[in-house]
Scaffold this active site. Structure first.
Site, PDB file in Angstrom:
ATOM      1  CG  ASP A 150      21.288  -2.522  22.868  1.00  0.00           C
ATOM      2  OD1 ASP A 150      20.732  -1.757  24.024  1.00  0.00           O
ATOM      3  OD2 ASP A 150      20.184  -2.618  21.933  1.00  0.00           O
ATOM      4  CG  HIS A 173      22.475  -0.223  18.010  1.00  0.00           C
ATOM      5  ND1 HIS A 173      22.524   0.389  19.295  1.00  0.00           N
ATOM      6  CD2 HIS A 173      21.620  -1.223  18.040  1.00  0.00           C
ATOM      7  CE1 HIS A 173      21.544  -0.327  19.966  1.00  0.00           C
ATOM      8  NE2 HIS A 173      21.112  -1.196  19.072  1.00  0.00           N
ATOM      9  CG  ASP A 225      22.298  -3.570  27.039  1.00  0.00           C
ATOM     10  OD1 ASP A 225      21.156  -3.717  27.582  1.00  0.00           O
ATOM     11  OD2 ASP A 225      22.706  -4.120  25.877  1.00  0.00           O
ATOM     12  CB  SER A 250      21.361 -12.998  24.001  1.00  0.00           C
ATOM     13  OG  SER A 250      21.278 -11.546  24.546  1.00  0.00           O
ATOM     14  CG  HIS A 271      20.818  -7.119  24.723  1.00  0.00           C
ATOM     15  ND1 HIS A 271      21.023  -6.008  24.675  1.00  0.00           N
ATOM     16  CD2 HIS A 271      19.997  -7.590  23.811  1.00  0.00           C
ATOM     17  CE1 HIS A 271      20.014  -5.258  23.718  1.00  0.00           C
ATOM     18  NE2 HIS A 271      19.519  -6.352  23.428  1.00  0.00           N
TER      19      HIS A 271
HETATM   20 ZN    ZN Z   1      20.144  -2.998  19.723  1.00  0.00          ZN
END
Ligand code: ZN
Length: 712
Positions: free
Chosen positions: A314, A220, A346, A520, A522
């Site tokens: 991610d 990404h 991740d 977030s 993530h």
């Molecule tokens: Zn990222």
């Protein structure tokens, strides 16, 4: 966890690993040599660094340092093995086009052939003038060679991102002679970089293997995944880039600025559909994942050696994202059913329990704020790559009859690219150009200004507004500033300072501590568990994060049944090889990874004299002593001149300067008395050392001391 992993090195499982006992710098082992001569079917697969083609009529020198001449091979066999040197010049773009049909080849044919001698050989970090333009940095040559990789084995090496959080992510996979690289990010300046701009992954060991690199897979377009491409691509002879439409679109912008577009080749991948792309000997499949920028991909990589790897990039799990599709569980499960050898996950969100909030919830909160704000302007500080957040604000603006203004160069550019590539939907006129005229023509309570600067960066748009220095926006009492962002660790002070400056104008501040105005990008622990279950790997390697974050991710994995003995915690530069039977071997050899910083025009190491000198000057200032001496007698003529900066306070200047000058004369004269024919460099060294000791003793400071001798 680490102790246990070291034991893995001794694991043999029927096949003797090349890493079982190391006998030399190349990693060639006695066991390996025996194996080579006794079991020809199990001979090690060599990877050949870039070398000129030999005349085969003459005995070829052993140009592959991984092959030991004592191993029983003849020299000619070595040459035969060296497929990298024998291969014709490889046109990636042509191959890419065969695979996908979408390749855009802008690179001149055979450019490697014409120019390959210009690479390497330079041991400085200064930019070199070459075919790719003038600002191309060079890594120094290293003596490191990748250890032998056995036939049928698949290798993984993290190059960056495993000793830091959200920074300079990069890794490589090797099978046979082929290498593919994954991501290539930057790390923004840390306090220990002292004035340098950013740090990039150390690819010096890869410069020998440019012919073996079959492609660059990009997950990404965040800068910690793509930011170093402009520095690294030309060093590695411009491998073809594989990525999704938006990812490549944003990379192209950065390569255009670096003047590299004429040499770059791209293969665009649609990650939302299952499609295998053959890259060298690798079969690669991109699959969509949710994150904080659209069009993110995870990777499935399969090698002829039977290794099946999943790399998440991610990711988070979002059932109601904006712009992207919801997490595609069916696809993840289908990939998981193939029998994953290694899952690389991740770890950025691994210390937080539960699920991360959906982007939709942030949108709902922002909508509520917009609908309730009837006075003053709304300023929203956000990350410029969070394109779905901007889309949500566009949706809200249209619903409540308001207008969007974009502030900050990266915000304007990223949104322009996303719009051009068809990622954003809006009615014409919803976004207005940020000019004094336009802001004056729209009532304050109809304005939504989306701006960069959420981290309190000194010259960002929001900081300039807070300083009253922005040419189109003057902050006024009654305005509302929303930080639709999180504070990147290390930026707490600058963000705090910015908020305090803004409050002085009488504005209302809203952060994610007040309302859910940010989420977030993530996966938190519960989302990590879902991926671990769906991909059901044999081995698990937490990636992206320092040991603390990776260990937490490992604990989460164990809580859902991943065996502790199958978890691999690797630092940058560690090497793991996977055998065709699925067993894993950790090499005791480590790729030496240094910390390179880009500093204005050039590049250097954080351990370099430059950074050390900056540290010394920062802590105790500088002291310059100027001696004027007689050319023949070497006697000091007149006074010794002394200049100091940052060393002494006003009320102590006279005293300290006097004692230093006295000592400086004493050391100079005594040294010359003892060694009358001393060379100037030795004399300067003695002056520095003796004065260092003296100043430390007298004033307890360690300035940088620069003695200068002028002969007249
Ligand atoms: Zn990222």
């Amino acid at each position: 966890m680490k102790d246990f992993l070291d034991e893995l090195d001794l694991e043999v499982q029927g096949i003797v690993p090349d890493t079982a006992s190391v006998s030399g710098p190349t990693g060639s082992t006695q066991l390996e040599q025996q194996n080579n001569s006794q079991h020809s079917n199990n001979k090690p697969h060599t990877i050949a660094p870039k070398k000129p083609v030999h005349n085969h009529n003459k005995p070829a020198p052993n140009d592959n340092p991984l092959v030991n001449n004592n191993s029983g091979h003849t020299q000619n066999q070595n040459t035969k093995n060296n497929t990298g040197a024998k291969k014709p010049v490889h046109n990636h773009a042509a191959q890419a086009k065969n695979n996908n049909g979408q390749a855009q080849n802008k690179r001149p044919n055979n450019h490697r052939n014409k120019h390959q001698n210009q690479h390497g050989g330079d041991t400085t970090g200064l930019p070199q003038s070459n075919k790719y333009g003038r600002k191309i940095i060079q890594f120094p040559e290293t003596k490191f060679f990748l250890p032998t990789l056995r036939e049928g084995y698949t290798r993984y090496i993290p190059i960056g991102g495993n000793n830091e959080i959200g920074a300079k992510n990069m890794s490589m996979v090797q099978f046979g002679d082929d290498i593919i690289l994954i991501d290539c990010g930057v790390q923004f300046a840390e306090p220990d970089m002292l004035g340098a701009d950013y740090s990039i992954p150390d690819v010096s060991f890869l410069t020998k293997y440019t012919k073996n690199i079959k492609g660059f897979l990009i997950t990404h377009a965040h800068l910690d995944h793509i930011g170093a491409l402009k520095n690294v691509l030309p060093v590695l002879d411009m491998p073809t880039l594989y990525g999704t439409k938006l990812t490549l679109g944003l990379i192209k912008k950065s390569l255009e600025e670096a003047g590299l577009m004429p040499y770059a080749t791209f293969v665009e991948i649609d990650a939302s559909v299952a499609n295998t792309t053959k890259i060298g000997q690798f079969s690669v499949e991109f699959f969509s994942v949710n994150h904080s920028i659209p069009d993110c991909a995870g990777l499935y990589i399969e090698t002829p050696g039977g290794a099946k790897m999943v790399h998440t990039g991610d990711f988070k799990i979002d059932h109601t994202p904006r712009l992207d599709k919801p997490a595609d569980f069916e696809r993840y499960e289908e990939i998981g059913k193939r029998g994953i050898t290694l899952y690389l996950g991740d770890s950025t969100g691994s210390v937080t329990k539960g699920f991360s909030m959906s982007e939709k919830e942030v949108g709902d909160t922002l909508e509520k704020i917009v609908s309730e704000t009837t006075n003053g302007r709304l300023l929203i500080a956000a990350f410029s790559s969070w394109i779905s957040r901007v889309q949500q604000l566009i949706d809200i603006a249209q619903k409540y009859d308001k207008y969007i203004f974009l502030s900050g160069r990266s915000m304007v550019e990223n949104i322009a690219i996303a719009q051009k590539l068809g990622y954003l939907s809006m009615k014409p006129g919803t976004i207005k150009k940020l000019t004094v005229k336009n802001t004056q023509s729209v009532p304050a309570n109809k304005q939504i200004i989306i701006t960069t600067g959420s981290q309190g960066e000194e010259y960002s748009a929001l900081s300039r507004m807070a300083e009253g220095k922005h040419n189109a926006i003057t902050i006024q009492s009654g305005d509302t500033v929303i930080f639709s962002s999180s504070v990147v660790p290390g930026n707490e002070r600058s963000v705090g300072g910015l908020i305090n400056r803004l409050i002085k104008y009488g504005v209302k501040i809203i952060t994610k501590s007040d309302l859910p105005v940010h989420t977030s990008g993530h996966a938190y622990q519960e989302e990590q568990k879902i991926f671990l279950k769906l991909f059901a790997p044999k081995y698990f390697m937490p990636i992206y994060g320092d040991l603390y974050f990776r260990t937490r991710h490992a604990e989460t994995a164990m809580s859902v049944g991943v065996k502790e003995s199958n978890i691999l915690l690797l630092d940058n530069g560690n090497i793991v090889d996977f055998a065709p039977n699925g067993s894993v071997f950790r090499s005791k050899i480590k790729v030496p990874i240094m910390e390179y910083v880009i500093d204005g025009y050039g590049m250097g190491l954080t351990t370099s004299h430059v950074i050390k000198a900056r540290e010394q000057m920062m802590n105790a200032g500088v002291l310059v002593l100027q001696y004027t001496v007689d050319k023949k007698s070497k006697a000091i003529i007149g006074h010794i001149k002394l200049e100091t900066r940052g060393l002494v306070y006003v009320d102590e200047v006279r005293y300290i300067h006097r004692i230093i000058i006295k000592k400086a004369r004493e050391v100079f004269e005594n040294t010359l008395k003892d060694i009358p024919d001393i060379e100037e460099k030795d004399l300067l060294k003695i002056l520095r050392t003796d004065l260092e000791t003296f100043i430390l003793k007298k004033v307890d400071r360690e300035p940088m001391i620069i003695p200068i001798i002028t002969e007249v």
